[in-house]
Design a protein around this motif. Sequence first.
Motif, PDB file in Angstrom:
ATOM      1  N   VAL A 209       0.831  -1.293   0.185  1.00  0.00           N
ATOM      2  CA  VAL A 209       0.187   0.107  -0.113  1.00  0.00           C
ATOM      3  C   VAL A 209       0.954   1.351  -0.004  1.00  0.00           C
ATOM      4  CG1 VAL A 209      -1.749   1.265   1.286  1.00  0.00           C
ATOM      5  CG2 VAL A 209      -1.864  -1.518   1.080  1.00  0.00           C
ATOM      6  N   TYR A 254      -9.450   0.225  -1.416  1.00  0.00           N
ATOM      7  CA  TYR A 254      -8.217  -0.665  -1.514  1.00  0.00           C
ATOM      8  C   TYR A 254      -8.436  -1.728  -2.477  1.00  0.00           C
ATOM      9  CZ  TYR A 254      -6.686   2.098   2.475  1.00  0.00           C
ATOM     10  OH  TYR A 254      -6.128   3.083   3.317  1.00  0.00           O
ATOM     11  N   LYS A 281      -4.986  -4.501  -2.050  1.00  0.00           N
ATOM     12  CA  LYS A 281      -3.807  -3.588  -1.489  1.00  0.00           C
ATOM     13  C   LYS A 281      -3.778  -3.828  -0.097  1.00  0.00           C
ATOM     14  CE  LYS A 281      -4.721   0.395  -3.396  1.00  0.00           C
ATOM     15  NZ  LYS A 281      -4.512   1.744  -3.861  1.00  0.00           N
ATOM     16  N   ASN A 284      -2.139  -7.315   0.093  1.00  0.00           N
ATOM     17  CA  ASN A 284      -0.861  -7.367  -1.002  1.00  0.00           C
ATOM     18  C   ASN A 284      -1.003  -8.631  -2.082  1.00  0.00           C
ATOM     19  OD1 ASN A 284       1.322  -6.133  -2.385  1.00  0.00           O
ATOM     20  ND2 ASN A 284       2.549  -7.410  -0.920  1.00  0.00           N
ATOM     21  N   SER A 333      -7.550   2.615 -10.023  1.00  0.00           N
ATOM     22  CA  SER A 333      -7.861   2.748  -8.533  1.00  0.00           C
ATOM     23  C   SER A 333      -9.359   3.425  -8.250  1.00  0.00           C
ATOM     24  CB  SER A 333      -6.860   3.458  -7.691  1.00  0.00           C
ATOM     25  OG  SER A 333      -5.605   2.735  -8.039  1.00  0.00           O
TER      26      SER A 333
END
Length: 465
Positions: A209, A254, A281, A284, A333
Amino acid sequence: MRVSTSQIFDSGYRGIGGNQFDLFKLQNHLSTGRRMLAPEDDPVAAAQALVVTQSQSVNSQYLTNQADAKDRLGVLDGQLQSLNNLLQHVRERVVQAGNTTLTGADRSYIADELESRFAELLGLANGQDATGNYLFSGYQGTLKPFAQTTTGANYQGDEGVRLLQVEASRDMPTNISGIELFSRIMNGNGTFQTSASGNVLPVPAPPAVGAVNTPPNLGTAIIDQGSVRDVTAWNAALAATTALAIPATTPQQYRDLELRFSINNTVTPPVTEYNVFAIDKVANTSAQLNAAPLPYTPGQAISLSGLTTTPADLGISVSISGNPADGDSFRLSPSVNQDVFTTLRNTINTIRTGVAPELNAAGTVIGGISSIEYSNRLAGNLQNLSNALENVNRMQSTVGARLHELDALSNTGEDKKLQYSTSLSALQDLDYTKAISDLTRKQMQLEAAQISFKQTSQLSLFSIL
């Protein structure tokens, strides 16, 4: 009936006194121009006049408040116009900085000017009215709303709206909070933001992130800001727990999409293809959404629909021009709020980074990024500046609508003021023609009473004996 001398004198006294009192009242009415000097003159009219006077007083206060609101909003409108002009100029300079043929010195001059514009922007954001109160600090009129930081500026005020009652059922906002004007601005196209996320080879893993993949994209591809065909479908995909194969515990902001390009050398000529990944995010992790690589055509809109895990249309599309290198990737995003100070600071930093090879005065390489990466970053910053400008335009429209409403209320208030004055005049003002006629009649009555009293008072039995 026997009439005594004292009765004659008492009757004459009362008659003369009554006529003198009536004459005195008429003289007062004529000197003041009022037909009611006391409630007993006309109790009904006096009660009505009291109601009208109270309504007139309230209306006068509303007119005063409307004028005050106009003054405050006028100052605010002037500040917004200055802000509009500033952002327009900044956009022009950013477009100029997008010319990759500029020298490092040219870009440095533009960055220096934008630094001055940043200071000007901060000054406008911390503007004050005639009484010394800060315009954009919400309820905290004495608190400076914005403090500069290394990444932009922090808001220190609140979201309070200062209201002024301008009508019986209308409270007019006379300010705009700084967070609404400068901070509550969605980045990207308002639904999602695009960016070049770097070359994923040799390890195709998403960054942590806030981190950035290295090395950057190596090809010549540039992504646009994308378009939204069905925002409901996009929001539904972000909210679903299975649509993007991302756990429900991961916040929507995210959850990204990433287009990863590859060169298929097993065919002749080689073909550029791409896969679509859902990026978590927080964890991950990434998950491929399409079953097989999709063909890439430069400049053709890529519609994110028909994916294996998400058969429904995601409602968005992007267009990529140029030729991506093997491993280049682009990120989509969800849009989040980004204040204009951060946007301008990012823009300045991008321009100062420059296009590789960036040289100093001695000819030594001091940094820089590829021209494609530079263009991608600057395009995103330019879009965010346009969003900030659009937000200012929206606020100007809001303030303009308030001023227009105040003009309408003022016109109505002035009409009411005239109506109240007319009503009070009808209830209180003297009819001079009638009053003068009554005065003349009372004068005659008084003179007649005086003469008759004189003659009557002289009657005596002794005067004829």
